[in-house]
Design a protein around this motif. Structure first.
Motif, PDB file in Angstrom:
ATOM      1  N   TRP A 186       0.566  -1.256  -0.036  1.00 45.51           N
ATOM      2  CA  TRP A 186       0.150   0.038  -0.011  1.00 45.51           C
ATOM      3  C   TRP A 186       0.772   1.181   0.213  1.00 45.51           C
ATOM      4  N   HIS A 187       0.540   2.102  -0.813  1.00 45.08           N
ATOM      5  CA  HIS A 187       1.105   3.588  -0.827  1.00 45.08           C
ATOM      6  C   HIS A 187       0.232   4.509  -1.165  1.00 45.08           C
ATOM      7  N   ALA A 188       0.615   5.887  -0.803  1.00 51.72           N
ATOM      8  CA  ALA A 188      -0.163   7.032  -1.053  1.00 51.72           C
ATOM      9  C   ALA A 188      -0.456   7.308  -2.281  1.00 51.72           C
ATOM     10  N   SER A 189      -1.576   7.035  -2.934  1.00 51.86           N
ATOM     11  CA  SER A 189      -1.684   7.030  -4.363  1.00 51.86           C
ATOM     12  C   SER A 189      -2.646   8.706  -4.676  1.00 51.86           C
ATOM     13  N   LEU A 246      -8.831  -1.945  10.137  1.00 50.87           N
ATOM     14  CA  LEU A 246      -9.648  -1.288   8.881  1.00 50.87           C
ATOM     15  C   LEU A 246     -10.816  -2.208   9.002  1.00 50.87           C
ATOM     16  N   THR A 247     -11.943  -1.313   8.694  1.00 58.24           N
ATOM     17  CA  THR A 247     -13.357  -1.538   8.666  1.00 58.24           C
ATOM     18  C   THR A 247     -13.496  -2.045   6.995  1.00 58.24           C
ATOM     19  N   ALA A 248     -14.893  -2.558   6.722  1.00 57.23           N
ATOM     20  CA  ALA A 248     -15.097  -2.807   5.416  1.00 57.23           C
ATOM     21  C   ALA A 248     -15.486  -1.680   4.594  1.00 57.23           C
ATOM     22  N   ALA A 249     -15.925  -0.526   5.390  1.00 58.67           N
ATOM     23  CA  ALA A 249     -16.148   0.695   4.554  1.00 58.67           C
ATOM     24  C   ALA A 249     -14.766   1.558   4.272  1.00 58.67           C
ATOM     25  N   MET A 250     -13.811   1.295   4.821  1.00 57.35           N
ATOM     26  CA  MET A 250     -12.273   1.783   4.538  1.00 57.35           C
ATOM     27  C   MET A 250     -11.904   0.816   3.486  1.00 57.35           C
ATOM     28  N   VAL A 251     -11.946  -0.361   3.585  1.00 60.17           N
ATOM     29  CA  VAL A 251     -11.240  -1.293   2.590  1.00 60.17           C
ATOM     30  C   VAL A 251     -12.198  -1.075   0.973  1.00 60.17           C
ATOM     31  N   LEU A 252     -13.440  -0.852   1.236  1.00 51.51           N
ATOM     32  CA  LEU A 252     -14.241  -0.777  -0.050  1.00 51.51           C
ATOM     33  C   LEU A 252     -14.001   0.661  -0.496  1.00 51.51           C
ATOM     34  N   ALA A 253     -13.495   1.745   0.213  1.00 54.01           N
ATOM     35  CA  ALA A 253     -13.143   2.992  -0.246  1.00 54.01           C
ATOM     36  C   ALA A 253     -11.865   2.961  -0.996  1.00 54.01           C
ATOM     37  N   LYS A 254     -11.132   2.202  -0.932  1.00 50.03           N
ATOM     38  CA  LYS A 254      -9.708   1.929  -1.500  1.00 50.03           C
ATOM     39  C   LYS A 254     -10.245   1.234  -2.973  1.00 50.03           C
ATOM     40  N   GLN A 255     -10.737   1.987  -3.835  1.00 50.25           N
ATOM     41  CA  GLN A 255     -11.141   1.484  -4.985  1.00 50.25           C
ATOM     42  C   GLN A 255     -10.229   0.620  -6.046  1.00 50.25           C
ATOM     43  N   ARG A 256      -9.073   0.812  -5.857  1.00 51.16           N
ATOM     44  CA  ARG A 256      -8.047   0.368  -6.854  1.00 51.16           C
ATOM     45  C   ARG A 256      -8.040  -0.976  -6.256  1.00 51.16           C
ATOM     46  N   ALA A 257      -8.106  -1.445  -4.922  1.00 47.25           N
ATOM     47  CA  ALA A 257      -7.927  -2.660  -4.430  1.00 47.25           C
ATOM     48  C   ALA A 257      -9.095  -3.602  -4.542  1.00 47.25           C
ATOM     49  N   SER A 258     -10.388  -2.845  -4.516  1.00 50.48           N
ATOM     50  CA  SER A 258     -11.650  -3.492  -4.214  1.00 50.48           C
ATOM     51  C   SER A 258     -12.597  -3.656  -5.512  1.00 50.48           C
ATOM     52  N   ARG A 259     -12.240  -2.821  -6.394  1.00 52.59           N
ATOM     53  CA  ARG A 259     -13.352  -2.702  -7.649  1.00 52.59           C
ATOM     54  C   ARG A 259     -13.621  -3.886  -8.409  1.00 52.59           C
ATOM     55  N   HIS A 260     -12.669  -4.820  -8.537  1.00 49.57           N
ATOM     56  CA  HIS A 260     -12.980  -6.055  -9.292  1.00 49.57           C
ATOM     57  C   HIS A 260     -13.441  -7.125  -8.457  1.00 49.57           C
ATOM     58  N   ARG A 262       5.844   6.805  -2.136  1.00 48.14           N
ATOM     59  CA  ARG A 262       6.204   5.377  -1.430  1.00 48.14           C
ATOM     60  C   ARG A 262       6.120   5.493   0.090  1.00 48.14           C
ATOM     61  N   GLU A 263       5.470   4.541   0.842  1.00 53.80           N
ATOM     62  CA  GLU A 263       5.669   4.395   2.118  1.00 53.80           C
ATOM     63  C   GLU A 263       6.743   3.452   2.560  1.00 53.80           C
TER      64      GLU A 263
END
Length: 137
Positions: A53-56, A96-110, A68-69
């Motif tokens: 994970w990095h700050a995108s 991390l909550t479900a809402a936090m994880v799903l907000a990270k769209q790059r990781a969760s969109r597919h 970079r982190e």
């Protein structure tokens, strides 16, 4: 510097892990504190940095990039604090909550369900509370 040039509280939010030189960054933050002053630091949890994970961000043209982190361990932070004359008061590791994880769209969109199962409950950030130690006379 005059006593009024120092602070009782300094906050550093989600920035310190971007520095390769953790000790130098902590020392500079500690320099700003009066003895007895508090430094509160939040950083991406090193576990997530280790997972990539990095700050995108997206630039003005919509091109994606990242900052970079660095995966500084808990021990790295404790060593940096001690070297800068800081004493640990507390450390929080909110999950991390479900809402936090799903907000990270790059990781969760597919595959959002699998992404949520993989990340929900992992520590998301570290929040450090340290205090500048009074110098010994």
């Amino acid at each position: 510097p005059a006593p009024d040039d120092y602070f009782d509280l300094v906050v550093c939010a989600l920035a310190l892990a971007h520095l390769l030189d953790l000790r130098g960054g902590v020392a500079e933050l500690a320099r700003l504190l009066r003895p007895g002053g508090h430094l509160v630091i939040s950083v991406l949890h090193p576990y997530l940095a280790h997972l990539g994970w990095h700050a995108s961000f997206a630039d003005a043209r919509g091109q994606r990039g990242f900052v970079r982190e660095h995966m500084h361990t808990h021990g790295d932070y404790l060593t940096a604090f001690r070297s800068a004359g800081l004493r640990l008061r507390g450390c929080l590791e909110p999950e991390l909550t479900a809402a936090m994880v799903l907000a990270k769209q790059r990781a969760s969109r597919h595959i959002p369900e699998a992404t949520a199962q993989a990340y929900v409950g992992l520590p998301g950030v570290l929040v450090w509370d340290v205090e500048k130690v009074e110098p010994v006379a």
